[in-house]
Design an enzyme around this catalytic site. Structure first.
Site, PDB file in Angstrom:
ATOM      1  N   GLU A 171      -1.846 -15.840   8.280  1.00 29.43           N
ATOM      2  CA  GLU A 171      -1.225 -16.067   9.538  1.00 29.43           C
ATOM      3  C   GLU A 171      -1.179 -17.266  10.158  1.00 29.43           C
ATOM      4  O   GLU A 171      -0.121 -17.565  10.728  1.00 29.43           O
ATOM      5  CB  GLU A 171      -2.216 -15.269  10.504  1.00 29.43           C
ATOM      6  CG  GLU A 171      -2.145 -13.540  10.288  1.00 29.43           C
ATOM      7  CD  GLU A 171      -2.836 -13.003   8.934  1.00 29.43           C
ATOM      8  OE1 GLU A 171      -3.534 -13.899   8.638  1.00 29.43           O
ATOM      9  OE2 GLU A 171      -2.519 -12.033   8.531  1.00 29.43           O
ATOM     10  N   HIS A 202      -8.125  -4.108  14.063  1.00 30.30           N
ATOM     11  CA  HIS A 202      -6.790  -3.775  14.062  1.00 30.30           C
ATOM     12  C   HIS A 202      -6.253  -3.490  15.445  1.00 30.30           C
ATOM     13  O   HIS A 202      -4.963  -3.693  15.730  1.00 30.30           O
ATOM     14  CB  HIS A 202      -6.003  -2.657  13.264  1.00 30.30           C
ATOM     15  CG  HIS A 202      -5.946  -2.884  11.606  1.00 30.30           C
ATOM     16  ND1 HIS A 202      -6.850  -3.116  10.788  1.00 30.30           N
ATOM     17  CD2 HIS A 202      -4.989  -2.930  10.907  1.00 30.30           C
ATOM     18  CE1 HIS A 202      -6.589  -3.630   9.730  1.00 30.30           C
ATOM     19  NE2 HIS A 202      -5.190  -3.190   9.533  1.00 30.30           N
TER      20      HIS A 202
HETATM   21  C1  LIG Z   1      -5.851 -11.136   8.552  1.00 26.35           C
HETATM   22  C2  LIG Z   1      -5.156  -9.858   8.017  1.00 26.35           C
HETATM   23  N1  LIG Z   1      -4.014  -9.941   7.768  1.00 26.35           N
HETATM   24  C3  LIG Z   1      -3.242  -9.041   7.207  1.00 26.35           C
HETATM   25  C4  LIG Z   1      -3.854  -7.673   7.414  1.00 26.35           C
HETATM   26  C5  LIG Z   1      -3.065  -6.572   7.130  1.00 26.35           C
HETATM   27  N2  LIG Z   1      -3.292  -5.955   5.437  1.00 26.35           N
HETATM   28  C6  LIG Z   1      -4.352  -5.311   5.489  1.00 26.35           C
HETATM   29  S1  LIG Z   1      -4.624  -5.091   3.595  1.00 26.35           S
HETATM   30  C7  LIG Z   1      -3.387  -6.187   3.443  1.00 26.35           C
HETATM   31  C8  LIG Z   1      -3.016  -6.572   1.848  1.00 26.35           C
HETATM   32  C9  LIG Z   1      -4.264  -7.125   1.289  1.00 26.35           C
HETATM   33  O1  LIG Z   1      -3.888  -7.648   0.075  1.00 26.35           O
HETATM   34  P1  LIG Z   1      -5.237  -7.906  -0.995  1.00 26.35           P
HETATM   35  O2  LIG Z   1      -6.174  -9.005  -0.293  1.00 26.35           O
HETATM   36  O3  LIG Z   1      -4.519  -8.294  -2.191  1.00 26.35           O
HETATM   37  O4  LIG Z   1      -5.779  -6.621  -1.000  1.00 26.35           O
HETATM   38  P2  LIG Z   1      -5.353  -5.044  -1.584  1.00 26.35           P
HETATM   39  O5  LIG Z   1      -5.053  -4.470  -0.324  1.00 26.35           O
HETATM   40  O6  LIG Z   1      -4.384  -5.566  -2.502  1.00 26.35           O
HETATM   41  O7  LIG Z   1      -6.519  -4.395  -2.123  1.00 26.35           O
HETATM   42  C10 LIG Z   1      -2.850  -6.752   4.443  1.00 26.35           C
HETATM   43  C11 LIG Z   1      -1.751  -7.577   4.489  1.00 26.35           C
HETATM   44  C12 LIG Z   1      -5.231  -7.365   7.704  1.00 26.35           C
HETATM   45  N3  LIG Z   1      -6.010  -6.505   7.666  1.00 26.35           N
HETATM   46  N4  LIG Z   1      -5.935  -8.784   8.077  1.00 26.35           N
END
Ligand SMILES: Cc1ncc(C[n+]2csc(CCOP(=O)(O)OP(=O)(O)O)c2C)c(N)n1
Ligand SMILES: Cc1ncc(C[n+]2csc(CCOP(=O)(O)OP(=O)(O)O)c2C)c(N)n1
Ligand SMILES: [Mg+2]
Ligand SMILES: [Mg+2]
Lengths: 324, 320, 324, 320
Positions: free
Chosen positions: A54, A123
């Site tokens: 972000e 969230h």
């Molecule tokens: C700071 C933040 N940005 C965005 C999100 C929204 N979000 C939740 S899970 C996710 C993807 C996460 O990807 P990764 O770290 O690869 O974990 P995965 O879901 O693949 O297990 C996103 C963008 C969040 N929860 N927190």
């Protein structure tokens, strides 16, 4: 008129403004995946997915804005703004001033917040007041699809950084939106219902709660005016003051926590500038000073409810006219 | 395509470094004389500033940080307006609102200076994105310190610039210190340039106290960024000879460390080379220094004679 | 009694608490370099320099606090908190609640702010209201060396995350501090001057401006009570209300910007809970809605001045008693 | 020193993975049946969870993220209390206040779960610092995704853990996706483990769909962290077989990609190996699966029968 959701209204606003002005572009985590219509219409240069970061999304928006582009960035959920505070507050908000006016930052930061999805406090956190408190920024938080559209279009055209908050509880609720170009100037509140006895002041989802409460109050013979702030910064003091000077009573309602919230600012303004007209204390109904719980039952109880607003309306009506 | 710019001569480079040194000496003199804003001087780092900025073209853009006087002066900033800014005068480049810490000069392409350490890194990709999308051949140079490289935004910035192919020349002035902390306390390795590998980014460490080496490395790096439209990380290995800010304090620094680095003073090194090669005599250099110091006196007079901002400036320029 | 500065008072508080409780440790950018006395007394495990990275400093504090340590972290200047908002707000402030009370976060975050050093808006930004607005946090901002000491000691002993703000204009001003143990409970305001006509409410540096204004008002026959909030969260409503119910008039003063600031909260509380006692509007004197300028002359004009407070005092005294 | 723990058998590992799969199937069933909280399932990633957690000791601590059911169940969490938490019931591990996204279970050493992507990375060094300063032989395991590795806090966390010699085993589950974005759009290389080099940190990438390989790698990595008290980065190369969250959507994913990864399903792979080696028969496995599904039915009944939190919980637990 067509019946569309706030989510669709934003899509229309983005599409129209991107069509109108080739400097407008949009990026964020999943923007290109989720807004495929925009991606198809405007291509991968102007509709971009980003890394999950972000800070650099907001910083890149600020850098791009200062040098000729007009970015809209989607930071998903309001608590994630915590990772972008430096870029939004210290850079976008201050560098115009610090540079003696050499730069402008025409950019929009979009984020969702509010209850309804049981996603919990990481969230769901209504932090709009932080940005109202910070110089150089504007803050918008609409309550109807038409306003989502019109305010987003105005935000994109504004030469300042605009924080644009979407109450999750409103995202998929349909509403009437004009087929004509909808452009709602920043800084203008809307009187959603006319009344004479008490002014209910709110924004976002709780505007609808206030309207419901006003119905109930009407049944009890109390005429409530309902004001939707729409833009939290700049705040439309004139509309507020005109209404409260008329009714003499005000209840401010929002889901965000009470302390130093927008309701505090509204109450402070009213008690300073409408003092002689106030017939009762300005009451605030807000979310508690607590993180948002996930559990549905608790989450529902977090935001002020219509019956509490009715009760507050009755309370201010019962208050005797004070005499110093 | 622009015609190639003439390569600056040794004497040109020396003059540019002397200008920075003389400017910083002026700052030091003011600070020692009495209450004066706290300034972060770049004494000892002149070669990095002059070497890199001399490799740039007019259309290129620069982002910098709290230790920016070298970058600004090398780019052609007027020392009078700079000093005026430091002193909070209305004739300063930012009307006195920035003070020493955030001086931007849009007309010189020195933009968006941040004193939030890492702020320049957060803004750089966006500036480069504008270059990419709005056309133009310019590249974006982002100066930052070894301390800034420890901020998370370093990682985010380099990663985004790499993924999006943005024309950013990242220039890390590794001056060994991060305010009151030695870089050895903050990172496991000595160098920042290897960190570029994580982003598939080319990088180079150059002797940041040898202006001609810096110029050569920066010219190479800038050309590569210009051509490939991909980022590059250049690390200038250097030293700030004074404390973090004025009035300066180096009580926490090993005197032997300072002495060793003063041996490598960039101005002395180039002077010696130019004298050895016969390009200049000591007399030439003395005369040049005197002339430049004279110009700084004039600049200081200008700044001191400049008015403070009108009270109305307190709330001007907040919104566009 | 000894005469020491706020900076020294903090040093004493830290030393005393570190001696008392071996779980207390301190880290930050340059902490070990600048607090050599603490380093010598408690060693490099408990007094640490960190990399230049506010996010992980605060996050490490939160992680350590949740698992048995009691960290104090120095984040230097308040705008740098922007890089640590997630760790402070989303983690330290919320994870106790989100985990259903499984964890506590006994930690102190120290930051400087306020005018006086001409460092400009990226070093000087009074953001204390952000944290008052955020759940799970406490916020302290003292005005005297004795309070710096006593509140820091209480903050270290508190089991919640405490934001501790140091007004730069106060850091090196000496004041009397008791030789005995000084421990000032969080959440208690101090009445700095007794008065009967108007209550001046402030915190940090502007408490002293209020005291100067009170002197001038006294010369004009107006008796001003001066309240120093000291702790901004939890706010000492009882002291505020008792004073304003007595005087009937209040002026709230702070250097932070006006909108959604602590002054808004105070004014809102007063106009809700002391409504029947108010003889005049609650006025706010605050910093403008602008970044802090660097230039000395502008910086000095940023914070409310004594003459403006006097003027406000005269204004509320002149206000006729309203009658609905 | 604790006695070495017995190495889990192949059938143990299979049972642990089946438990996770059955739990997630329950979640899917609920989500398909009607309105249900949005859950991020770990279907396809069971081997990473089970392999790593099986390598740990009781005194070790775990931080995890939004996709945590596998880690929790592998550590011994009660599926009934987990489901209750997801459903916002007062019998949930966090009294229903966390919901699916931030489930911590202090008694199991699964602490400080964050759904702020990167939150777990920001907290891990501090937990390890407590271990370092307050004694104990435990290490800290921090699970995070490939997406989290793009956050600046990844850089800050690994750098601090390296500089301070903190016993953190960083485990990146590189499941190819970051919500709606493929990792190819967010990083130049395919792997996260090489990023450890910047911090002088050892690292390893392991086939994250082969539970026995993961167990071996994690045992090695944990032993190294335990002994050296220095951090280590282990990358598990894996795939989430369902959409980012339930009700799931994979319309944006190439079906061939999903199919290829389903071929490598960790449960099928271990099952095949155990059948081939004669350790188990298909009948054994079917019986095991049926038994575990039965337990999940019981867990679901428990959760569904649990009360919602008392309204007073809305403002309880905010302050200590
Ligand atoms: C700071 C933040 N940005 C965005 C999100 C929204 N979000 C939740 S899970 C996710 C993807 C996460 O990807 P990764 O770290 O690869 O974990 P995965 O879901 O693949 O297990 C996103 C963008 C969040 N929860 N927190
Ligand atoms: C975000 C942030 N943290 C801390 C500071 C305080 N600070 C100013 S300069 C500095 C040291 C910077 O070190 P480096 O990046 O190496 O640059 P140098 O000063 O050595 O040129 C620090 C800690 C700041 N301005 N911004
Ligand atoms: Mg440095
Ligand atoms: Mg992933």
């Amino acid at each position: 008129m067509s019946l569309i959701t706030a989510h669709e209204a934003l899509g229309q606003a983005l599409a129209e403004e991107m069509r109108r002005d080739s400097r407008v572009l949009m990026f964020g985590e999943g923007v290109a995946t989720k807004r495929t219509d925009l991606l198809e219409a405007f291509g991968p240069q102007r509709v971009r997915n980003t890394p999950l970061a972000e800070g650099i999304i907001a910083g890149t928006a600020a850098g791009a804005a200062a040098t000729g582009l007009r970015p809209v960035v989607d930071l998903l959920f309001a608590p994630f703004l915590c990772f972008a505070m430096d870029e939004i507050v210290n850079s976008a908000g201050k560098l115009r001033y610090m540079s003696g006016g050499q730069f402008a930052f025409p950019m929009v930061v979009l984020a969702m917040t509010g209850g309804g999805w049981t996603v919990g406090a990481q969230h769901n956190h209504n932090v709009e007041a932080w940005f109202v408190h910070s110089p150089g920024l504007k803050v918008v938080m609409p309550s109807t699809p038409e306003d989502f559209k019109g305010l987003m279009k105005a935000a994109i055209r504004d030469d300042n950084p605009v924080l644009f908050f979407m109450d999750m509880g409103l995202a998929f609720v349909p509403g009437e939106v004009s087929e004509d170009e909808v452009l709602i100037p920043l800084g203008q509140a809307a009187v959603r219902r006319k009344g004479t006895d008490v002014t209910l002041i709110s924004y976002a989802k709780t505007v609808h709660t206030c309207l419901a409460a006003a119905e109930t109050l009407a049944e009890q013979g109390i005429s409530a005016e309902v004001i939707d702030l729409r833009t939290l910064k700049p705040l439309d003091e004139a509309t507020l003051l005109a209404s409260v000077r008329k009714t003499g009573r005000a209840v401010v309602v929002h889901e965000a926590s009470r302390l130093c919230g927008v309701g505090a600012e509204v109450a402070a303004i009213l008690s300073e500038k409408a003092f002689d007209h106030l017939k009762a204390p300005v009451l605030r109904l807000t979310g508690p000073d607590a993180p948002a719980p996930s559990s549905y039952v608790l989450e529902q109880a977090f935001a002020p409810q219509a019956d509490a607003i009715v009760q507050a309306g009755l309370t201010v009506m019962a208050e005797r006219v004070m005499a110093g | 395509m622009h015609p190639p710019r003439p390569v600056p001569s040794g004497p040109d480079l020396l003059a540019a470094m002397l200008r920075i040194r003389a400017y910083e000496e002026k700052i030091v003199a003011f600070s020692e004389a009495g209450p004066f804003p706290h300034v972060c001087t770049s004494v000892g780092q002149e070669a990095a500033a002059v070497g890199v900025v001399s490799a740039l073209r007019p259309e290129d853009e620069i982002l910098t940080n709290h230790r920016s006087a070298g970058h600004l002066l090398a780019r052609g900033a007027d020392p009078g307006r700079l000093l005026a800014e430091v002193m909070g005068r209305s004739t300063g480049y930012c009307k006195g609102k920035s003070g020493t810490l955030h001086v931007s000069v849009k007309e010189l392409g020195v933009i968006l200076t941040s004193t939030i350490v890492g702020g320049e890194l957060s803004l750089a990709p966006g500036v480069a994105l504008s270059r990419t999308m709005l056309g133009g051949e310019g590249i974006v140079v982002c100066f930052f310190g070894d301390g800034a490289a420890c901020e998370g935004i370093f990682h985010e910035s380099l990663n985004l610039a790499a993924v999006w192919n943005l024309p950013v020349l990242y220039v890390c002035e590794n001056n060994q210190w991060q305010a009151f902390v030695h870089r050895k306390e903050t990172m496991v390795g000595d160098h920042v340039s290897p960190w570029a590998a994580a982003y598939g980014m080319d990088s180079l460490t150059v002797d940041g106290n040898d202006v001609e080496s810096v110029l050569k490395a920066a010219t190479h790096a800038a050309a590569q960024v210009r051509e490939t439209r991909k980022p590059f990380l250049l690390e200038a290995w250097t030293y700030r000879q004074r404390g973090h800010m004025e009035p300066h304090d180096q009580s926490y620094v090993d005197p032997a460390e300072i002495a060793a680095w003063k041996e490598k003073d960039p101005i002395d090194r180039l002077s010696a080379r130019l004298i050895a090669s016969g390009e200049l005599t000591q007399g030439d250099i003395d005369a040049l220094r005197a002339e430049i110091r004279g110009a700084m006196d004039t600049a200081a007079d200008f700044a001191l004679a400049s008015p403070f901002p009108d009270p109305s400036e307190l709330t001007a320029d907040v919104y566009a």
